[in-house]
Motif scaffolding. Structure first.
Motif, PDB file in Angstrom:
ATOM      1  N   ALA A 231      16.184  19.947 112.110  1.00 13.87           N
ATOM      2  CA  ALA A 231      15.577  21.164 111.564  1.00 13.87           C
ATOM      3  C   ALA A 231      15.297  20.979 110.078  1.00 13.87           C
ATOM      4  CB  ALA A 231      16.495  22.359 111.794  1.00 13.87           C
TER       5      ALA A 231
ATOM      6  N   ALA B 152      23.800  26.899  99.889  1.00 10.33           N
ATOM      7  CA  ALA B 152      24.125  28.030 100.763  1.00 10.33           C
ATOM      8  C   ALA B 152      25.453  28.654 100.357  1.00 10.33           C
ATOM      9  CB  ALA B 152      24.179  27.572 102.224  1.00 10.33           C
TER      10      ALA B 152
ATOM     11  N   ARG C   5      29.943  28.803 108.171  1.00 13.17           N
ATOM     12  CA  ARG C   5      28.742  29.583 107.894  1.00 13.17           C
ATOM     13  C   ARG C   5      28.648  29.985 106.425  1.00 13.17           C
ATOM     14  NH1 ARG C   5      31.356  31.002 112.319  1.00 13.17           N
ATOM     15  NH2 ARG C   5      30.306  31.131 114.343  1.00 13.17           N
TER      16      ARG C   5
ATOM     17  N   SER D 287      25.354  22.288 112.473  1.00 13.67           N
ATOM     18  CA  SER D 287      24.623  23.543 112.649  1.00 13.67           C
ATOM     19  C   SER D 287      25.549  24.598 113.244  1.00 13.67           C
ATOM     20  CB  SER D 287      23.392  23.353 113.547  1.00 13.67           C
ATOM     21  OG  SER D 287      23.773  23.005 114.865  1.00 13.67           O
TER      22      SER D 287
ATOM     23  N   ASP E 230      25.038  28.702 114.758  1.00 11.11           N
ATOM     24  CA  ASP E 230      24.109  29.778 115.104  1.00 11.11           C
ATOM     25  C   ASP E 230      22.659  29.347 114.909  1.00 11.11           C
ATOM     26  OD1 ASP E 230      26.335  31.372 115.601  1.00 11.11           O
ATOM     27  OD2 ASP E 230      26.356  32.196 113.563  1.00 11.11           O
ATOM     28  N   GLY E 231      22.386  28.084 115.219  1.00  6.85           N
ATOM     29  CA  GLY E 231      21.022  27.587 115.181  1.00  6.85           C
ATOM     30  C   GLY E 231      20.521  27.190 113.812  1.00  6.85           C
ATOM     31  N   GLU E 232      21.353  27.266 112.776  1.00 10.26           N
ATOM     32  CA  GLU E 232      20.919  26.894 111.436  1.00 10.26           C
ATOM     33  C   GLU E 232      21.617  25.617 110.997  1.00 10.26           C
ATOM     34  OE1 GLU E 232      19.397  29.102 107.570  1.00 10.26           O
ATOM     35  OE2 GLU E 232      21.264  29.925 108.348  1.00 10.26           O
ATOM     36  N   GLN E 233      20.829  24.662 110.478  1.00  7.97           N
ATOM     37  CA  GLN E 233      21.379  23.376 110.054  1.00  7.97           C
ATOM     38  C   GLN E 233      21.839  23.437 108.598  1.00  7.97           C
ATOM     39  OE1 GLN E 233      18.735  20.018 110.538  1.00  7.97           O
ATOM     40  NE2 GLN E 233      20.186  18.559 109.628  1.00  7.97           N
ATOM     41  N   TYR E 234      22.971  22.765 108.343  1.00 11.65           N
ATOM     42  CA  TYR E 234      23.542  22.684 107.002  1.00 11.65           C
ATOM     43  C   TYR E 234      23.813  21.219 106.657  1.00 11.65           C
ATOM     44  CZ  TYR E 234      24.684  27.660 107.798  1.00 11.65           C
ATOM     45  OH  TYR E 234      24.633  29.007 108.083  1.00 11.65           O
TER      46      TYR E 234
ATOM     47  N   LYS F 232      21.406  24.652 102.741  1.00 12.95           N
ATOM     48  CA  LYS F 232      20.542  24.981 103.871  1.00 12.95           C
ATOM     49  C   LYS F 232      19.147  25.277 103.338  1.00 12.95           C
ATOM     50  CE  LYS F 232      21.341  30.004 103.984  1.00 12.95           C
ATOM     51  NZ  LYS F 232      21.781  31.154 104.847  1.00 12.95           N
TER      52      LYS F 232
END
Length: 726
Positions: free
Chosen positions: A65, A77, A114, A552, A554-558, A592
């Motif tokens: 992503a 982030a 997160r 990742s 919840d669908g978000e890449q870090y 992020k």
């Protein structure tokens, strides 16, 4: 069963089945990880469940992503400030939205992946009086997780299991085989087949190396593999020690332990059920005093394969027979499949300290290829028939003719502990490399074992620089680092990026055609994996040594970097470390796309106070210099030039000058400084004190020159790399 009512609607049948399937697959407890899950890690690329993400230690993330097209949109982030501003070397573990990582003195943190919120913190209360027995600062390279537990190796030699949900200790074992010797742990454990694998450090202080496997549930010892032989008067423990004992001579190594500590790297092949161990240097370094300058001294500086269930020896390959330069083979090992001579081969790759990149058959240990990644002068190459280096005695054999030798690379190697990574899409290995040299000189009189355990026991003289700011600056300019994208099939670089100094961070490669690395001069950077073009960078507020990870939730890449300057380079070689222009400031930095958090930065360093007058004569100062070099330099820097992690003793306050004897005799437990009461007489302490006063006056006189060391490079410094941001 679905509940219905005014606030809950029945789920449609398809969604209900999906929810039931997800519930069945949901983790039963925190850190619900086992071997099957690690082996199948690519099926859940959002997690980072083992030290190298997978057992093959490739440090490659399939996430994309974040990719070469949008990486310039990365922003901070969240960040989390660690407790102590010292060296940070950990690789975080992320499982199901929770990050487990470590800071100095083996403190463990569990964070919400997160947002960085602290879930719990575990301080193992490492015995800080013993920090002086750790050669390379109070660092820790991370944890392992397995079936609800988090495992950490503690600096003072313990291995501990922690409940992953609560942060409470479950069990603790003392891994030290001899409490009279300076065993430590800085490496990250691995868990294989329900066994926690850990090695130890301490070769510089005189220990016998080994690797131990403990039952992950109970902490009971399952097996122990010794890496060097014990007393030749006693029967060897196993087949491996039968092989090794024939390659050592005399019995001096018994008193000195032999060394061979496995203080960092492991890899595991589940199909072969082989655990690969990277073995370190000898104790002492000088082979004449260690083994009469005879024999290969197995398994020093070797890769050893053992049965993961029993610890039984399978094969070995020695990268530096009879090691005399601290050329450890504890560096990161990577397992992969490569096309060699038109045939797919299952290989093991390593770039140890000695400057060569090795490709081995991981089933047999057969050498397939080897090539130097940086200039070397200790060897003319590798003999492919024998697998042995072709030594250049004139350049490097200091123990043979008694002459001082300038050896390249030197004791921090062409590549140290900083992890490299492999990208199967590009076929390249990304290596944080060093360019460095140092002097080695044989001591003509046999050294005697010093019972004071916080003093290096090398059996030789080694040095990097002349005293004085101008001389130090000239030496600093000869040391540099670079990121090498190495083609292991062609045994040649595909591209390179130079850096201002050594000890830049480990690397991460991703399916987004990216390579991430932190730098010693305080930046986090992304390059195109195929070309080396710089695509993004951001300030990190401190030097970055650890390797980043990507995950990742919840669908978000870090992407996470553990930032914090310290370790061996900044403590021992303080003057050269100052070239990085950073301060120790330890924190977790997570990025992020679109992140907009504010970076925290350290306060500027205080100015040096006015030193007291020098009252000793030149002889007393010279005696103090020798005592300082033997007792203090490994922490406070050669010639009393600190890299900023531990106190710069040229900048003592008036109060500290008055308390000097009390500090050295009492120790400073919070800092990990030991007491010197059993090692230095009061008159010797005063000689050290007078030497430091002399160095304080030197600093005042040479102040403008020293600014060339510590001036932080500009944000877009041309010294940093040769690919300007676009």
């Amino acid at each position: 069963m679905n509940r219905t009512g005014p606030h809950r609607r029945p789920l449609p049948h398809a969604l209900g089945c999906l929810a039931l399937a997800l519930a069945c697959c949901a983790p039963a407890y925190a850190a619900d990880v086992d071997g099957k899950r690690i082996i199948a890690a690519d099926q859940e690329p959002g997690n980072w469940m083992s030290h190298g993400r997978t057992y093959d230690e490739q440090r490659f993330s399939p996430l994309k992503a974040i990719n070469q097209d949008n990486v310039n949109q990365l922003g901070l982030a969240w960040s989390y400030k660690l407790d102590l501003d010292r060296g940070v070397e950990a690789t975080p573990i992320v499982v199901d939205g929770v990050m487990y990582t470590t800071g100095p003195f083996s403190v463990v943190y569990a964070l919400d992946a997160r947002n960085g919120k602290l879930l719990w913190k575990y301080d193992p209360q490492s015995d800080r009086n013993r920090a002086g027995e750790a050669c390379c600062d109070a660092v820790n390279r991370g944890v392992a997780v397995w079936q609800g537990k988090v495992y950490v190796g503690v600096l003072d030699g313990r291995l501990e299991a922690i409940d992953a949900k609560t942060g409470k200790r479950v069990w603790s074992v003392d891994t030290r085989s001899d409490h009279k010797r300076s065993y430590t742990i800085t490496g990250a454990p691995r868990v294989v087949n329900g066994k926690v694998i850990i090695g130890n450090g301490g070769a510089e202080y005189g220990v016998r190396g080994y690797v131990t496997a403990y039952d992950a549930e109970t902490g009971k010892q399952a097996w122990r593999f010794f890496t060097v032989p014990g007393d030749p008067k006693l029967p060897p423990e196993d087949k491996a020690m039968e092989i090794a004992s024939k390659t050592w001579h005399g019995d001096a190594f018994v008193e000195w332990g032999g060394g061979g500590t496995a203080w960092d790297s492991f890899a595991y092949d589940p199909e072969l059920n082989l655990l690969y161990i990277g073995v370190g240097n000898g104790s002492m370094w000088d082979p004449k005093w260690r083994s009469q300058a005879k024999g290969d001294n197995l398994f020093l500086s070797s890769i050893v394969a053992v049965n993961a269930d029993t610890g039984e020896y399978a094969w070995h390959y020695q990268t530096t027979p009879g090691d005399a330069w601290d050329f450890t083979a504890t560096q990161h090992m990577i397992l992969a499949e490569l096309p060699i001579d038109g045939k797919q081969r299952k290989v093991l790759m390593q770039a140890p300290k000695n400057g060569f990149f090795y490709v081995l058959d991981r089933a047999t240990g057969e050498l397939l290829s080897a090539k130097n990644i940086v200039p070397v002068n200790w060897a003319k190459g590798i003999d492919m028939k024998t697998g042995r280096p072709i030594l250049d005695d004139e350049a490097a054999a200091y123990w043979k003719d008694g002459k001082r030798k300038l050896v390249t690379p030197a004791f921090w190697g062409a590549h140290d502990w900083h992890p490299m990574s492999y990208n199967p899409n590009t076929g390249l290995v990304y290596i944080p490399a060093h360019i460095m040299s140092a002097y080695y000189e044989h001591i003509p009189d046999a050294p005697k074992r010093n019972p004071f355990k916080s003093v290096y026991q090398l059996g030789l003289r080694t040095g990097m620089m002349p005293e004085g700011a101008e001389g130090l600056l000239e030496m600093a300019k000869t040391w540099s680092g670079k990121l090498i994208a190495w083609d292991p099939v062609k045994q040649a670089p595909a591209w390179e990026v130079p850096y201002i100094t050594i000890f830049n961070g480990g690397t991460l490669s991703t399916a987004g055609n990216l390579v991430f690395e932190g730098s010693a001069d305080g930046r986090v950077i992304a390059y195109a994996a195929d070309t080396g073009k710089k695509l993004w960078e951001s300030p990190a507020a401190s030097g970055v040594m650890a390797a980043p990870i990507s995950y990742s939730v919840d669908g978000e890449q870090y992407v996470t970097f553990m930032a914090g300057w310290g370790g061996a380079f900044s403590t021992f070689a303080g003057a050269l470390s100052l070239r990085a222009g950073v301060q120790p400031f330890s924190q977790v930095l997570t990025y992020k796309l679109g992140g907009n958090a504010t970076l925290r930065e350290p306060a500027p360093p205080a100015n040096a106070p006015e030193p007291p007058p020098l009252t000793a004569d030149a002889n007393a100062v010279a005696a103090g210099a020798a005592l300082y070099d033997g007792n203090c330099s490994q922490c406070h820097g050669i010639h009393a030039v600190s890299g900023g992690v531990l106190p710069d003793l040229r900048k003592l306050s008036a109060e500290k000058h008055q308390m000097f004897l009390g500090i050295l005799y009492g120790g400073r437990v919070p800092d990990g400084m030991p007491s010197f009461a059993d090692n230095l007489k009061p008159e010797q302490v005063e000689q050290v004190h007078q030497y430091l006063i002399k160095r304080a006056h030197d600093l005042k006189r040479e102040g403008s020159t020293w600014q060339q060391f510590s001036a932080k490079p500009a944000a877009q410094s041309p010294l940093a790399d040769n690919h300007p941001q676009e």
